[in-house]
Design a protein around this motif. Structure first.
Motif, PDB file in Angstrom:
ATOM      1  N   LEU A 172       0.831  -1.207   0.000  1.00 49.30           N
ATOM      2  CA  LEU A 172       0.000   0.000   0.000  1.00 49.30           C
ATOM      3  C   LEU A 172       0.871   1.264   0.000  1.00 49.30           C
ATOM      4  O   LEU A 172       0.598   2.225  -0.741  1.00 49.30           O
ATOM      5  N   TYR A 173       1.920   1.245   0.820  1.00 52.49           N
ATOM      6  CA  TYR A 173       2.823   2.395   0.868  1.00 52.49           C
ATOM      7  C   TYR A 173       3.542   2.569  -0.469  1.00 52.49           C
ATOM      8  O   TYR A 173       3.726   3.700  -0.959  1.00 52.49           O
ATOM      9  N   LEU A 174       3.957   1.450  -1.065  1.00 54.47           N
ATOM     10  CA  LEU A 174       4.674   1.514  -2.337  1.00 54.47           C
ATOM     11  C   LEU A 174       3.819   2.143  -3.429  1.00 54.47           C
ATOM     12  O   LEU A 174       4.267   3.033  -4.156  1.00 54.47           O
ATOM     13  N   TRP A 175       2.566   1.687  -3.543  1.00 59.54           N
ATOM     14  CA  TRP A 175       1.714   2.238  -4.589  1.00 59.54           C
ATOM     15  C   TRP A 175       1.251   3.657  -4.251  1.00 59.54           C
ATOM     16  O   TRP A 175       0.928   4.449  -5.143  1.00 59.54           O
ATOM     17  N   GLY A 176       1.230   3.968  -2.977  1.00 55.67           N
ATOM     18  CA  GLY A 176       0.987   5.369  -2.613  1.00 55.67           C
ATOM     19  C   GLY A 176       2.106   6.266  -3.098  1.00 55.67           C
ATOM     20  O   GLY A 176       1.867   7.388  -3.578  1.00 55.67           O
ATOM     21  N   LEU A 177       3.349   5.773  -2.949  1.00 57.16           N
ATOM     22  CA  LEU A 177       4.486   6.520  -3.488  1.00 57.16           C
ATOM     23  C   LEU A 177       4.370   6.675  -4.999  1.00 57.16           C
ATOM     24  O   LEU A 177       4.639   7.748  -5.556  1.00 57.16           O
ATOM     25  N   TRP A 178       3.973   5.601  -5.658  1.00 52.36           N
ATOM     26  CA  TRP A 178       3.817   5.658  -7.112  1.00 52.36           C
ATOM     27  C   TRP A 178       2.787   6.718  -7.501  1.00 52.36           C
ATOM     28  O   TRP A 178       3.023   7.544  -8.399  1.00 52.36           O
ATOM     29  N   ALA A 179       1.643   6.716  -6.831  1.00 55.69           N
ATOM     30  CA  ALA A 179       0.587   7.680  -7.156  1.00 55.69           C
ATOM     31  C   ALA A 179       1.054   9.115  -6.897  1.00 55.69           C
ATOM     32  O   ALA A 179       0.793  10.025  -7.702  1.00 55.69           O
ATOM     33  N   SER A 180       1.755   9.334  -5.790  1.00 52.02           N
ATOM     34  CA  SER A 180       2.211  10.693  -5.479  1.00 52.02           C
ATOM     35  C   SER A 180       3.225  11.183  -6.504  1.00 52.02           C
ATOM     36  O   SER A 180       3.198  12.354  -6.911  1.00 52.02           O
ATOM     37  N   LEU A 181       4.127  10.281  -6.947  1.00 56.63           N
ATOM     38  CA  LEU A 181       5.097  10.685  -7.946  1.00 56.63           C
ATOM     39  C   LEU A 181       4.441  10.976  -9.295  1.00 56.63           C
ATOM     40  O   LEU A 181       4.808  11.938  -9.983  1.00 56.63           O
ATOM     41  N   VAL A 182       3.478  10.164  -9.675  1.00 57.39           N
ATOM     42  CA  VAL A 182       2.774  10.392 -10.939  1.00 57.39           C
ATOM     43  C   VAL A 182       2.062  11.746 -10.917  1.00 57.39           C
ATOM     44  O   VAL A 182       2.156  12.546 -11.852  1.00 57.39           O
ATOM     45  N   ILE A 183       1.341  12.001  -9.828  1.00 60.91           N
ATOM     46  CA  ILE A 183       0.614  13.273  -9.731  1.00 60.91           C
ATOM     47  C   ILE A 183       1.586  14.452  -9.714  1.00 60.91           C
ATOM     48  O   ILE A 183       1.357  15.485 -10.357  1.00 60.91           O
ATOM     49  N   THR A 184       2.694  14.284  -9.003  1.00 62.61           N
ATOM     50  CA  THR A 184       3.674  15.376  -8.920  1.00 62.61           C
ATOM     51  C   THR A 184       4.319  15.641 -10.268  1.00 62.61           C
ATOM     52  O   THR A 184       4.526  16.802 -10.650  1.00 62.61           O
ATOM     53  N   ILE A 185       4.633  14.578 -11.003  1.00 60.30           N
ATOM     54  CA  ILE A 185       5.212  14.758 -12.341  1.00 60.30           C
ATOM     55  C   ILE A 185       4.255  15.548 -13.231  1.00 60.30           C
ATOM     56  O   ILE A 185       4.653  16.508 -13.910  1.00 60.30           O
ATOM     57  N   LEU A 186       2.998  15.167 -13.247  1.00 56.92           N
ATOM     58  CA  LEU A 186       2.014  15.857 -14.085  1.00 56.92           C
ATOM     59  C   LEU A 186       1.840  17.310 -13.652  1.00 56.92           C
ATOM     60  O   LEU A 186       1.785  18.227 -14.487  1.00 56.92           O
ATOM     61  N   PHE A 187       1.759  17.533 -12.350  1.00 60.71           N
ATOM     62  CA  PHE A 187       1.535  18.887 -11.850  1.00 60.71           C
ATOM     63  C   PHE A 187       2.746  19.782 -12.124  1.00 60.71           C
ATOM     64  O   PHE A 187       2.604  20.904 -12.616  1.00 60.71           O
ATOM     65  N   ILE A 188       3.934  19.277 -11.804  1.00 58.49           N
ATOM     66  CA  ILE A 188       5.137  20.077 -12.002  1.00 58.49           C
ATOM     67  C   ILE A 188       5.322  20.406 -13.475  1.00 58.49           C
ATOM     68  O   ILE A 188       5.628  21.553 -13.844  1.00 58.49           O
ATOM     69  N   ALA A 189       5.131  19.405 -14.342  1.00 54.51           N
ATOM     70  CA  ALA A 189       5.313  19.639 -15.770  1.00 54.51           C
ATOM     71  C   ALA A 189       4.349  20.702 -16.279  1.00 54.51           C
ATOM     72  O   ALA A 189       4.736  21.616 -17.014  1.00 54.51           O
ATOM     73  N   ALA A 190       3.087  20.612 -15.877  1.00 54.45           N
ATOM     74  CA  ALA A 190       2.086  21.569 -16.356  1.00 54.45           C
ATOM     75  C   ALA A 190       2.299  22.950 -15.749  1.00 54.45           C
ATOM     76  O   ALA A 190       2.274  23.972 -16.449  1.00 54.45           O
ATOM     77  N   TYR A 191       2.514  23.022 -14.445  1.00 53.34           N
ATOM     78  CA  TYR A 191       2.596  24.308 -13.759  1.00 53.34           C
ATOM     79  C   TYR A 191       3.875  25.060 -14.135  1.00 53.34           C
ATOM     80  O   TYR A 191       3.823  26.253 -14.484  1.00 53.34           O
TER      81      TYR A 191
END
Length: 456
Positions: A172-191
């Motif tokens: 659960l922690y591992l996939w939480g890390l995956w989700a946070s990194l995916v969201i951060t990549i998308l947000f950082i790239a767009a913003y």
């Protein structure tokens, strides 16, 4: 007024050059910058591996990990050997460099715990650099590559012995890390891309504004030089004309030199006429750039290049009630005021059906200038964004041959702000666009000093 009164062809005629941010093939980043970043990354990776292996006692595949770091070292050495450090990389080449850095980091993370490695957050570094410097296509490509790497690292990696430090990471922690990194990549790239793109557009528009102002100042300087040249050349030309006339009288009409002397006299007279016209031209629109004239005269001078057949420009002056002895403000004929007001008047004359009205009001403290045309008016959806560069659809109805981008209004706002002006844009209840420009009277009358100080 039009949201952008300068059509593409008119930009070229007026000498305004637009620097298109994000153009294909344009130089983006210096090679030395990417090489330096890679050296820092290599040093950090080597220190992190040593600290984890010998400091924390975590068993790592040290040889493969160091080989991955060594590849980056070798690549940097090859670049320094065969490529000039001051080279500017194009968008695509810079994206390839950053793509390698991303893949190298992903391989190193796969050998050292995958997403459970606390340094997995650094996978966003190349994407952030791309969003700041490169085009949208390159940023999207690197963001997509980053998402693929993050997803693979969530599944394929050599786990670290965190249990030696009393740490455990469940699925659960591992996939939480995956989700946070995916969201951060998308947000950082767009913003970050959005902010960098806005800054780039603003910089391009400011350069265009400075070029427009420099052009106007050059024209004013040429006019002053022409007047000086005419004054200096007038005396020798007069002397030539007098000598030629005396020689004509001496040699007589039947002399072999008579025709040559007559031609010399005619050409000297022609030169004097040309110089007289050059002297008259600067005076006809206000003289030198620092000549003072009533605001009404400045408006007439600013509108002269943009007048067109079939469209009228009416200027009305409204002196203050009960203060008939208070004269119309006299303002310096500066390039800033001429160019700024000229762009607004050009907008009105370009989009008006038949009439542009200019109303001047003043008192002892304030000067107000209102420009109203009978054209289609502004699109209400973009009124609050006027003054920003590259705003589309400024007019309710737009000529399909024109592609307004808001640059004209931006340049106008930037220029007139140097004179202390405050601009308001809107639509008249009876139709047409309306612009109100308001100055403090004392500030406007000294705007030549303000504009020169701000510009320099």
């Amino acid at each position: 007024m039009a949201e952008d009164g300068i059509r593409l062809g008119e930009k070229k005629r007026q000498g305004i050059v637009l620097f298109e941010p994000g153009g294909p093939g344009s130089s983006r980043v210096r090679l030395r910058t990417l090489v330096t970043i890679r050296w820092i990354a290599v040093a950090g990776q080597a220190v992190a591996l040593a600290a984890a292996h010998w400091g924390l006692g975590l068993p790592l595949p040290l040889v493969p990990s160091l080989l991955v770091v060594a590849v980056s070292v070798a690549l940097n050495l090859l670049i320094l050997e065969y490529r000039p450090r001051g080279l500017w990389l194009g968008d695509r080449e810079a994206a390839v460099y950053l793509g390698y850095d991303l893949l190298q980091l992903a391989v190193l993370l796969a050998l050292t715990g995958g997403l459970t490695n606390p340094f997995s957050i650094l996978i966003m570094a190349p994407i952030t650099v791309s969003a700041s410097l490169l085009s949208r296509v390159s940023t999207l490509a690197l963001a997509g590559l980053g998402l693929v790497c993050v997803t693979l690292l969530a599944v394929f990696y050599i786990p670290l012995s965190w249990d030696r430090l009393g740490l455990t990471f469940g699925p659960l922690y591992l996939w939480g890390l995956w989700a946070s990194l995916v969201i951060t990549i998308l947000f950082i790239a767009a913003y970050v891309y959005s902010m960098a793109s806005e800054a780039s557009r603003m910089s391009a528009a400011l350069r265009a504004s400075d070029l427009a102002l420099a052009r106007e100042q050059q024209l004013s300087a040429v006019g002053a030089l022409a007047a000086a040249a005419a004054h200096e050349l007038g005396t020798p030309l007069g002397t030539i004309a007098v000598v030629a006339k005396e020689l004509q009288n001496e040699v007589g009409k039947d002399s072999a030199w008579a025709d040559d002397l007559r031609l010399l006299k005619e050409e000297s007279d022609r030169c004097r006429d040309i110089l007289a016209q050059l002297v008259a031209r600067p005076d006809s629109d206000g003289g030198s750039p620092f000549h003072r004239l009533p605001l009404e005269g400045l408006i007439e001078a600013a509108a002269t290049p943009y007048r067109s057949e079939g469209k009228k420009l009416l200027v009305a002056c409204n002196p203050p009630t009960g203060q008939t002895d208070l004269d119309q403000p006299e303002v310096p004929r500066t390039a800033v005021l001429l160019q700024g007001l000229g762009l607004l008047l050009q907008n009105g004359l370009q989009f008006a059906e038949s009439l542009v009205e200019v109303e001047i009001s003043w008192d002892s403290e304030t000067v107000v200038l209102i420009i109203h045309d009978d054209g289609p008016g502004f699109n209400p959806a973009v009124l609050e964004r006027l003054g920003q560069p590259y705003v589309g659809e400024g007019r309710k109805r737009r000529n399909t041959a024109s592609q307004p981008m808001g640059l004209g209004i931006f340049i106008t706002h930037a220029l007139l702000a140097r004179t202390g002006a405050r601009l308001l844009f809107g639509n008249h209840p009876e139709g047409g666009g309306i612009v109100e420009i308001r100055w403090d009277r004392a500030t406007l009358e000294q705007s030549d000093q303000m504009a020169t100080g701000n510009h320099d």
